[in-house]
Each structure stands twice: as C-alpha cells, then as structure tokens.
Design a protein around this motif. Structure first.
Motif, PDB file in Angstrom:
ATOM      1  N   GLY A 224       0.775  -1.231   0.000  1.00  0.00           N
ATOM      2  CA  GLY A 224       0.000   0.000   0.000  1.00  0.00           C
ATOM      3  C   GLY A 224       0.804   1.277   0.000  1.00  0.00           C
ATOM      4  O   GLY A 224       0.243   2.372  -0.008  1.00  0.00           O
ATOM      5  N   ALA A 225       2.145   1.153   0.002  1.00  0.00           N
ATOM      6  CA  ALA A 225       2.990   2.351   0.070  1.00  0.00           C
ATOM      7  C   ALA A 225       3.918   2.437  -1.139  1.00  0.00           C
ATOM      8  O   ALA A 225       4.499   1.434  -1.561  1.00  0.00           O
ATOM      9  N   SER A 226       4.056   3.633  -1.680  1.00  0.00           N
ATOM     10  CA  SER A 226       5.010   3.842  -2.772  1.00  0.00           C
ATOM     11  C   SER A 226       6.413   4.079  -2.221  1.00  0.00           C
ATOM     12  O   SER A 226       7.414   3.787  -2.884  1.00  0.00           O
ATOM     13  N   GLU A 227       6.480   4.609  -1.007  1.00  0.00           N
ATOM     14  CA  GLU A 227       7.771   4.816  -0.358  1.00  0.00           C
ATOM     15  C   GLU A 227       8.219   3.521   0.326  1.00  0.00           C
ATOM     16  O   GLU A 227       7.403   2.654   0.637  1.00  0.00           O
ATOM     17  N   LYS A 228       9.527   3.432   0.566  1.00  0.00           N
ATOM     18  CA  LYS A 228      10.079   2.214   1.155  1.00  0.00           C
ATOM     19  C   LYS A 228      10.711   2.491   2.517  1.00  0.00           C
ATOM     20  O   LYS A 228      11.128   3.604   2.812  1.00  0.00           O
ATOM     21  N   ILE A 229      10.751   1.446   3.312  1.00  0.00           N
ATOM     22  CA  ILE A 229      11.385   1.527   4.624  1.00  0.00           C
ATOM     23  C   ILE A 229      12.898   1.459   4.460  1.00  0.00           C
ATOM     24  O   ILE A 229      13.423   0.596   3.754  1.00  0.00           O
ATOM     25  N   GLU A 230      13.596   2.373   5.125  1.00  0.00           N
ATOM     26  CA  GLU A 230      15.060   2.379   5.096  1.00  0.00           C
ATOM     27  C   GLU A 230      15.566   1.988   6.488  1.00  0.00           C
ATOM     28  O   GLU A 230      15.579   2.802   7.401  1.00  0.00           O
ATOM     29  N   LEU A 231      15.948   0.740   6.635  1.00  0.00           N
ATOM     30  CA  LEU A 231      16.422   0.258   7.936  1.00  0.00           C
ATOM     31  C   LEU A 231      17.938   0.217   7.969  1.00  0.00           C
ATOM     32  O   LEU A 231      18.575  -0.400   7.117  1.00  0.00           O
ATOM     33  N   THR A 232      18.509   0.873   8.949  1.00  0.00           N
ATOM     34  CA  THR A 232      19.965   0.847   9.123  1.00  0.00           C
ATOM     35  C   THR A 232      20.374  -0.192  10.167  1.00  0.00           C
ATOM     36  O   THR A 232      21.557  -0.396  10.408  1.00  0.00           O
ATOM     37  N   ARG A 233      19.384  -0.838  10.763  1.00  0.00           N
ATOM     38  CA  ARG A 233      19.643  -1.871  11.771  1.00  0.00           C
ATOM     39  C   ARG A 233      18.417  -2.767  11.855  1.00  0.00           C
ATOM     40  O   ARG A 233      17.346  -2.432  11.336  1.00  0.00           O
ATOM     41  N   ASN A 234      18.577  -3.897  12.497  1.00  0.00           N
ATOM     42  CA  ASN A 234      17.426  -4.769  12.732  1.00  0.00           C
ATOM     43  C   ASN A 234      16.561  -4.183  13.846  1.00  0.00           C
ATOM     44  O   ASN A 234      17.084  -3.701  14.859  1.00  0.00           O
ATOM     45  N   VAL A 235      15.271  -4.232  13.656  1.00  0.00           N
ATOM     46  CA  VAL A 235      14.333  -3.678  14.624  1.00  0.00           C
ATOM     47  C   VAL A 235      13.412  -4.802  15.089  1.00  0.00           C
ATOM     48  O   VAL A 235      12.812  -5.506  14.268  1.00  0.00           O
ATOM     49  N   ASN A 236      13.326  -4.978  16.413  1.00  0.00           N
ATOM     50  CA  ASN A 236      12.484  -6.069  16.911  1.00  0.00           C
ATOM     51  C   ASN A 236      11.007  -5.673  16.916  1.00  0.00           C
ATOM     52  O   ASN A 236      10.644  -4.502  16.783  1.00  0.00           O
ATOM     53  N   MET A 237      10.148  -6.663  17.083  1.00  0.00           N
ATOM     54  CA  MET A 237       8.709  -6.434  16.997  1.00  0.00           C
ATOM     55  C   MET A 237       8.206  -5.539  18.125  1.00  0.00           C
ATOM     56  O   MET A 237       7.276  -4.737  17.920  1.00  0.00           O
ATOM     57  N   ALA A 238       8.812  -5.624  19.297  1.00  0.00           N
ATOM     58  CA  ALA A 238       8.366  -4.785  20.422  1.00  0.00           C
ATOM     59  C   ALA A 238       8.542  -3.304  20.087  1.00  0.00           C
ATOM     60  O   ALA A 238       7.650  -2.479  20.366  1.00  0.00           O
ATOM     61  N   GLU A 239       9.672  -2.967  19.478  1.00  0.00           N
ATOM     62  CA  GLU A 239       9.912  -1.564  19.110  1.00  0.00           C
ATOM     63  C   GLU A 239       8.963  -1.126  18.003  1.00  0.00           C
ATOM     64  O   GLU A 239       8.432  -0.009  18.011  1.00  0.00           O
ATOM     65  N   LEU A 240       8.722  -2.018  17.037  1.00  0.00           N
ATOM     66  CA  LEU A 240       7.801  -1.689  15.948  1.00  0.00           C
ATOM     67  C   LEU A 240       6.387  -1.463  16.478  1.00  0.00           C
ATOM     68  O   LEU A 240       5.688  -0.543  16.052  1.00  0.00           O
ATOM     69  N   ARG A 241       5.970  -2.286  17.412  1.00  0.00           N
ATOM     70  CA  ARG A 241       4.620  -2.130  17.975  1.00  0.00           C
ATOM     71  C   ARG A 241       4.491  -0.826  18.752  1.00  0.00           C
ATOM     72  O   ARG A 241       3.447  -0.174  18.711  1.00  0.00           O
ATOM     73  N   LYS A 242       5.547  -0.462  19.464  1.00  0.00           N
ATOM     74  CA  LYS A 242       5.516   0.800  20.210  1.00  0.00           C
ATOM     75  C   LYS A 242       5.362   1.980  19.254  1.00  0.00           C
ATOM     76  O   LYS A 242       4.553   2.882  19.479  1.00  0.00           O
ATOM     77  N   LEU A 243       6.119   1.965  18.160  1.00  0.00           N
ATOM     78  CA  LEU A 243       6.029   3.045  17.170  1.00  0.00           C
ATOM     79  C   LEU A 243       4.653   3.051  16.503  1.00  0.00           C
ATOM     80  O   LEU A 243       4.098   4.118  16.198  1.00  0.00           O
TER      81      LEU A 243
END
Length: 275
Positions: A224-243
């Motif tokens: 659903g997004a034309s833009e992409k995620i730019e990850l410079t590190r691995n992100v765990n699910m707990a941090e993603l859920r908080k965001l």
C-alpha cells in the motif's frame, strides 16, 4: 447512576474491557458495579442468536435487568453485542427517563480477527461460524453524531482503555477528549479506525518478515505504500509495535481524508523515528 453500554462484534474483547472498567470503578470509587450481559442470563448463544424471537426476548430481558439495577448509587455495565441501532436508542430513552448519564464503549475489530478469536475459544464457548458471520453482517456500527451513541469511545485491541476519560464523561458530564471518536472525522469513525489498524499492522508484518532475508541498508517495500522503509539496523517487533501505537495515537488526532495515504504516512513516520 451511569450506564456503560459495550458494543462490538462477537469475540471482539467486550467482556475483557467490561471487567477492566469494573475493576477501575470499584478501586477508584465507593460505588457498586454491576455487569449485566448474556453470561449473567445464562444465554446459550448458538440457540438464541439462531432464532430472531428468542434473541428479541433476550434483549428485552437485558434491558429489564438494566432498568432494575440503574439507581442513584451504582454503575451498570451492559456487556452484550448491542449491535442494533434501534436497541441502543431504546437504552438511551431508558437512561434519559432515569435522568442518569451514559456512554458507549465500542470494541472495534475486523471480521477476520474476531473470527480467529472465536475459533480459539473452548468449543463450548464458540459461536457457530454461520451464526457468527450473520451477526457480523447485521452489525450496525455506532456513530457519535447520534445522541444515543454519544459519548462514544472507540477502542482498538491494543489501545489502553481511557478509564479516566470515561469516568469524566459519566460523572463530570465532560465530552470525551478529542482523540476519541467523538471528534468529527472525514470518514465514519469505524471505517477510519479499522483501516488505520489494518494498514499499520500489515506494514509491521511486512517489515518483520522482510528482515529475515534482508541486511541493514536494504530498502523494504511494504503493501500500500510507494515509499520504502530504510532500515539501518534490525528492529524487533516490540519496538515496531511501540512506534505503531504512537502513530495511531497521533493519527486519531489528525485523521487523513484519504486512507490510501496511511501506509505512506506510516512509512515516513517509521523512517524518521528509526534514524
């Protein structure tokens, strides 16, 4: 005293929220709290909801029980589907006659999510799938523009129950705070919040799964997004859920007129927050 009307699909978390409210009011006030619902009447859901007349009789019994328990001292929580607009109006007339405030707590989930929760229950507590689907199809979502559906608190599954705001709406006769669904939104509250919940959850799962095969620095495409995620590190699910929770709270206050932009907005928020 006040009546709290629970509302939502079958297996949407209404009873859990009702218990949370009961505990809160018992601990924070000296009032008795009564939960009236299908369980207190010993309703056999697959028998009752398969027969319109039996269902009508149960609704009448629930309403009568609420009327008996509403008084100047106690709090009554009606924990049932309450999915019919006309029935909610009848309850509104009841509390208006009793001269006591009320509010509606809407436990918002998707059809698929509630269906999954239903199948995870013990067999004796499950709805038959045909009955479950029929109840969802007949569901009339509350609308805060209607007097009988207001004040309205729409709660997603990961939301913290706004107990203080609910208490203020009942006892201080204040309107719910602007991040609740009483705020005028460009789309209906139910549709907007459902799309917000679903889209952000899909983005999270796409990121989580992509990290299994990607390395830091890769661009991750999400649905659903034309833009992409730019990850410079691995992100765990707990941090993603908080965001995700933070983004949902912000977006409730600033709803977009175009739900097609939610995914891009969330991607931008994540990119900014994770760098």
């Amino acid at each position: 005293m006040p009546l709290i009307v629970m509302c939502g699909y079958p297996c949407s978390g209404k009873s859990r929220r009702a218990e949370e409210l009961k505990v809160y009011f018992e601990e924070s006030t000296e009032r008795k709290v009564h939960i009236v619902g299908d369980g207190s009447l010993g309703v056999e859901k697959n028998t009752v909801y398969a027969d319109s007349q039996k269902e009508k009789n149960v609704r009448a019994s629930l309403k009568a029980e609420v009327e008996r328990k509403v008084n100047k001292d106690d709090i009554v929580i009606l924990d049932s589907l309450n999915y019919i607009k006309g029935y909610r109006y009848e309850l509104f007339c009841l509390i208006k006659h009793a001269q006591t405030p009320h509010c509606l707590v809407y436990s918002l989930t998707s059809h698929e999510e509630s269906s999954l929760w239903n199948t995870n229950r013990d067999a004796a507590d499950q709805y038959n799938q045909d009955i479950f689907d029929a109840l969802v199809q007949r569901f009339e979502a509350p609308d805060s523009r209607n007097r009988w559906d207001s004040p309205l608190f729409t709660i997603l599954k990961d939301d913290t129950l706004p107990v203080e705001a609910i208490s203020d709406a009942l006892f201080k006769r204040k309107a719910p705070p602007p991040n609740q669904s009483t705020q005028s939104q460009p789309l209906s509250s139910a549709n907007f919040l459902y799309e917000l919940d679903k889209i952000t959850q899909d983005v999270l799962m796409a990121i989580f799964n992509a990290q299994k095969t990607s390395v830091p620095g890769d661009l991750i495409a999400v649905p659903g997004a034309s833009e992409k995620i730019e990850l410079t590190r691995n992100v765990n699910m707990a941090e993603l859920r908080k965001l995700r929770r933070q983004f949902i709270s912000y977006t409730k206050l600033h709803p977009t007129e175009n739900t097609g932009q939610i995914a891009n907005m969330f991607v931008q928020y994540l990119n900014k927050s994770l760098h």
